[in-house]
Design an enzyme around this catalytic site. Structure first.
Site, PDB file in Angstrom:
ATOM      1  N   PHE A 111       0.895  -1.344  -0.120  1.00  0.00           N
ATOM      2  CA  PHE A 111      -0.023  -0.037   0.088  1.00  0.00           C
ATOM      3  C   PHE A 111       1.024   1.280   0.116  1.00  0.00           C
ATOM      4  O   PHE A 111       1.737   1.369   0.736  1.00  0.00           O
ATOM      5  CB  PHE A 111      -0.879  -0.086   1.311  1.00  0.00           C
ATOM      6  CG  PHE A 111      -2.051   1.065   1.057  1.00  0.00           C
ATOM      7  CD1 PHE A 111      -2.910   0.921   0.262  1.00  0.00           C
ATOM      8  CD2 PHE A 111      -2.040   2.073   1.980  1.00  0.00           C
ATOM      9  CE1 PHE A 111      -3.992   2.068   0.193  1.00  0.00           C
ATOM     10  CE2 PHE A 111      -2.904   3.054   1.978  1.00  0.00           C
ATOM     11  CZ  PHE A 111      -4.079   3.098   1.170  1.00  0.00           C
TER      12      PHE A 111
ATOM     13  N   ASP B 258       2.488  -6.007   7.031  1.00  0.00           N
ATOM     14  CA  ASP B 258       1.192  -5.236   7.148  1.00  0.00           C
ATOM     15  C   ASP B 258       0.043  -6.148   6.766  1.00  0.00           C
ATOM     16  O   ASP B 258      -0.019  -6.630   5.818  1.00  0.00           O
ATOM     17  CB  ASP B 258       1.190  -3.999   6.261  1.00  0.00           C
ATOM     18  CG  ASP B 258      -0.103  -3.066   6.068  1.00  0.00           C
ATOM     19  OD1 ASP B 258      -1.051  -3.818   6.617  1.00  0.00           O
ATOM     20  OD2 ASP B 258       0.124  -2.017   5.574  1.00  0.00           O
TER      21      ASP B 258
ATOM     22  N   TYR C 182     -10.663  -1.225  10.499  1.00  0.00           N
ATOM     23  CA  TYR C 182     -11.876  -0.793   9.772  1.00  0.00           C
ATOM     24  C   TYR C 182     -12.169  -1.376   8.646  1.00  0.00           C
ATOM     25  O   TYR C 182     -13.370  -1.302   8.188  1.00  0.00           O
ATOM     26  CB  TYR C 182     -11.798   0.746   9.493  1.00  0.00           C
ATOM     27  CG  TYR C 182     -10.434   1.204   8.969  1.00  0.00           C
ATOM     28  CD1 TYR C 182     -10.462   0.769   7.399  1.00  0.00           C
ATOM     29  CD2 TYR C 182      -9.409   1.891   9.328  1.00  0.00           C
ATOM     30  CE1 TYR C 182      -9.332   1.309   6.625  1.00  0.00           C
ATOM     31  CE2 TYR C 182      -8.422   2.238   8.874  1.00  0.00           C
ATOM     32  CZ  TYR C 182      -8.122   1.865   7.485  1.00  0.00           C
ATOM     33  OH  TYR C 182      -7.206   2.549   6.680  1.00  0.00           O
ATOM     34  N   LYS C 183     -11.415  -2.442   8.073  1.00  0.00           N
ATOM     35  CA  LYS C 183     -11.740  -3.312   7.109  1.00  0.00           C
ATOM     36  C   LYS C 183     -12.652  -4.584   7.446  1.00  0.00           C
ATOM     37  O   LYS C 183     -13.739  -4.530   8.059  1.00  0.00           O
ATOM     38  CB  LYS C 183     -10.311  -3.504   6.312  1.00  0.00           C
ATOM     39  CG  LYS C 183      -9.879  -2.422   5.861  1.00  0.00           C
ATOM     40  CD  LYS C 183      -8.521  -2.664   4.979  1.00  0.00           C
ATOM     41  CE  LYS C 183      -7.819  -1.574   4.322  1.00  0.00           C
ATOM     42  NZ  LYS C 183      -8.358  -0.712   3.288  1.00  0.00           N
TER      43      LYS C 183
ATOM     44  N   ARG D 127     -12.639  -3.913  -8.061  1.00  0.00           N
ATOM     45  CA  ARG D 127     -12.254  -4.751  -6.839  1.00  0.00           C
ATOM     46  C   ARG D 127     -13.551  -5.034  -6.116  1.00  0.00           C
ATOM     47  O   ARG D 127     -14.427  -4.150  -5.721  1.00  0.00           O
ATOM     48  CB  ARG D 127     -11.383  -3.612  -6.023  1.00  0.00           C
ATOM     49  CG  ARG D 127     -10.763  -4.674  -4.794  1.00  0.00           C
ATOM     50  CD  ARG D 127      -9.773  -3.770  -4.220  1.00  0.00           C
ATOM     51  NE  ARG D 127     -10.292  -2.560  -3.399  1.00  0.00           N
ATOM     52  CZ  ARG D 127      -9.576  -2.221  -2.145  1.00  0.00           C
ATOM     53  NH1 ARG D 127      -8.553  -2.347  -2.147  1.00  0.00           N
ATOM     54  NH2 ARG D 127     -10.200  -1.141  -1.505  1.00  0.00           N
TER      55      ARG D 127
END
Lengths: 396, 396
Positions: B112, B183, B208-209, B355
């Site tokens: 990311f 990560d 939060y995912k 996605r």
């Protein structure tokens, strides 16, 4: 003129409690639960990912920054909100050190320890002969020399309430080419501040004390316009990037203070902060300061008349003091516990300081008088020696 | 065996929406609003400052850390929660670099971008010949040499879902004396992870995912027990101090991973996270992984049968893929907007990736089939060319 009877009614204050610890954690605005519930249910619940745009979450850090900016005299567009105060101190300090070849970070022993720790951590990593120099608060002016890279101070001493001459020290620093970082943790919402007028380079602060943003509310950072396009963000996060959603492989700092944004902002905490800023938007900081000085003066007079054992630890002159009053007592910890058990909530700071914060938004002269009565009874009767008190305290 | 019909009922999902973007922001657990309201009203409102102890706020970062730790195979007491993922990446990277004299940080172009930016910012500050070396994902294993200080990777590619061989790369790195930072943003809650079994040095992630902690939910960090008492925190904050409330002037790191705490934790966000962790506490990650692979396989088969214009961008082999499926299309952005307008919410990542995330907690085979039908209609009829769609999209 701010109507403080009206603002007092905007807060939820626990029954039979006089809350003189708003300088540690501000109380709950009555509007906050509904505001947060809206973010949870109508925004997160219904919009899910589209809330970032449709509910304006992405814009909140800069919007809230401007609302806080008004209270501290910042130019519009030069304050942003996020992370914690310690992180914002780190960002400001790293950015300041990148602007100079000097090696000395000057601070004082009245600074909040976490600010000093953050400097320590940064220095340990950067090396290169950097030095943290910590002097007594009254020696700061004399310690300003052209050897100093950064002057990093908290305006109001968290223990005594002693107020630094922010304008004077900043002016003196500027003539010597010293970069200033002001921690406004105990200033924002407590008194009128003028970061732009002072010529401060950086300012940081938190929003869970006088600003009533709630436990864990985010911090803020101000970067003076003259540094806005050159300050180098050591915490180079994607939301401080010039184009966060381009997902470029290399970092390009965003416009101005927006580059001090780091990761995903705390949307739920920001919703709570919005509710308290709805109150602050209506407030004139000069009114707050005048009312706060009057409350503190009244409290000092009352306590000194009734409690000869307590020694004033705060400046007597209101102009040299923030919005809190501290007294010393050898049994300060136990005495404060007794005050709390009897409904007057302040806090204790080692080694012997009993600390009381005054926030005119929800504390009035009647509260001050009632608090003085309780403190007088606690001190006169040494209530902390009472076995009944200990039995009661054990269950709370 | 996890009963996913039961877990699905624990989430609020907007009407007429199939939400395939839980890999970006998880949906709202139905229990969250009441849990957060309790923190606001009963805790903050009634306890005010005493909530730090009485409501357990101060203990939450470590408590939540252990609950997340179970999902990623961490040893108890070695995960803590706070800040944002970018800040946790920075902390891990700075701590890792302090352990070695080597100069190369190895990462890949599938990481990311914010992780790479944080490395850039740290390198710019530290200097000393540090280098960020970014290779293609498939070249990572070959780029592991004894010149490399730190291997910093995201396990699951945020665009394609390509899964790194975490165990293999970590083992290879360890034999070469390379420190690993994983990560787990797209892993935690998406699949079974075993940080301890792999021998990872550091791991970080967000909540939060897949973990459904809400917008702006805090991050987590894992420090392997062998580094717990030596890792040096560059963000030396007071809540990572050995004795935060002693307010000592000098920094002393706290026990183990607690030293990675920095400032005041985000209590309201943590309350929301607690509500979602109440669900996660009951879940077996092996069940999640099996169900996720089946959903993704079903989706790939359905889309490929119905949409010849879409090119699979994710690994076809479920074992080489995270919990998302991505397709490429030259008009991917417009096509995704049309999917969203017709009730299938995924997202777009430049330059051409559509996605879709699959989270068995609230997505079932019926949702996959319904989503395939919508996507097929969007692609076959090129609905993004429809002027009526644009009129509709303009108002949403």
């Amino acid at each position: 003129m701010t109507d403080f009877a009206k603002t007092k009614d905007m807060f939820h204050l626990p029954e039979e409690m006089i809350y003189l610890d708003g300088n540690s954690l501000g109380p709950l605005p009555k509007a906050t639960p509904a505001r947060v519930a809206r973010t949870l249910t109508d925004e997160w619940g219904e919009m899910v990912i589209t809330g970032w745009n449709r509910a304006g979450w992405m814009a909140q850090p800069m919007d809230l920054g401007d609302r806080i900016g008004r209270l501290i005299g910042a130019e519009e567009g030069h304050v942003t909100v996020g992370d914690t105060l310690s992180v914002k101190v780190f960002q400001a300090l790293a950015a300041a050190l990148a602007m100079t070849d000097r090696k000395v970070i000057l601070s004082d022993s009245g600074n909040f320890p976490s600010d000093l720790y953050m400097a320590e951590g940064l220095i340990a990593a950067l090396g290169g002969g950097l030095e943290l120099r910590v002097v007594d608060p009254e020696d700061v002016a004399n310690a300003l020399t052209d050897e100093v890279a950064v002057l990093m101070l908290t305006q109001v001493d968290y223990r005594t309430g002693r107020l630094h001459d922010m304008a004077g020290l900043t002016a003196q620093a500027r003539t010597l080419g010293i970069i200033t970082i002001w921690d406004l943790a105990h200033s924002a919402g407590a008194m009128d501040v003028d970061v732009a007028g002072c010529g401060a380079d950086f300012a940081v602060g938190c929003t869970y004390k006088y600003l009533n943003g709630g436990p864990g509310a985010p911090a803020f950072i101000y970067v003076a316009p003259r540094h806005a396009e050159t300050a180098r963000p050591i915490l180079a996060g994607w939301l401080g990037h010039a184009a966060p959603f381009a997902f470029e492989q290399g970092y390009r700092p965003g416009d101005g203070v927006a580059r001090m944004r780091v990761g995903t902002p705390p949307v739920i905490q920001m919703a709570a902060l919005e509710a308290s800023m709805d109150i602050w938007d209506t407030i004139d900081m000069a009114d707050i300061r005048a009312a706060s000085m009057a409350l503190c003066d009244r409290f000092i007079a009352g306590v000194e008349a009734a409690c000869p054992d307590l020694t004033l630890a705060s400046p007597r002159d209101a102009a040299a003091r923030g919005s809190q009053v501290s007294f010393r007592h050898p049994q300060g910890y136990a005495a404060m516990q007794a005050c709390i058990a009897h409904g007057v909530v302040g806090d204790f700071r080692a080694p012997d300081i009993m600390r009381f914060g005054f926030t005119p938004l929800f504390i009035d002269a009647g509260d001050v008088d009632a608090a003085v009565d309780v403190i007088a009874r606690v001190m006169t009767d040494r209530l902390w020696d009472d076995p009944q008190f200990h039995a009661k305290a054990a269950v709370t």
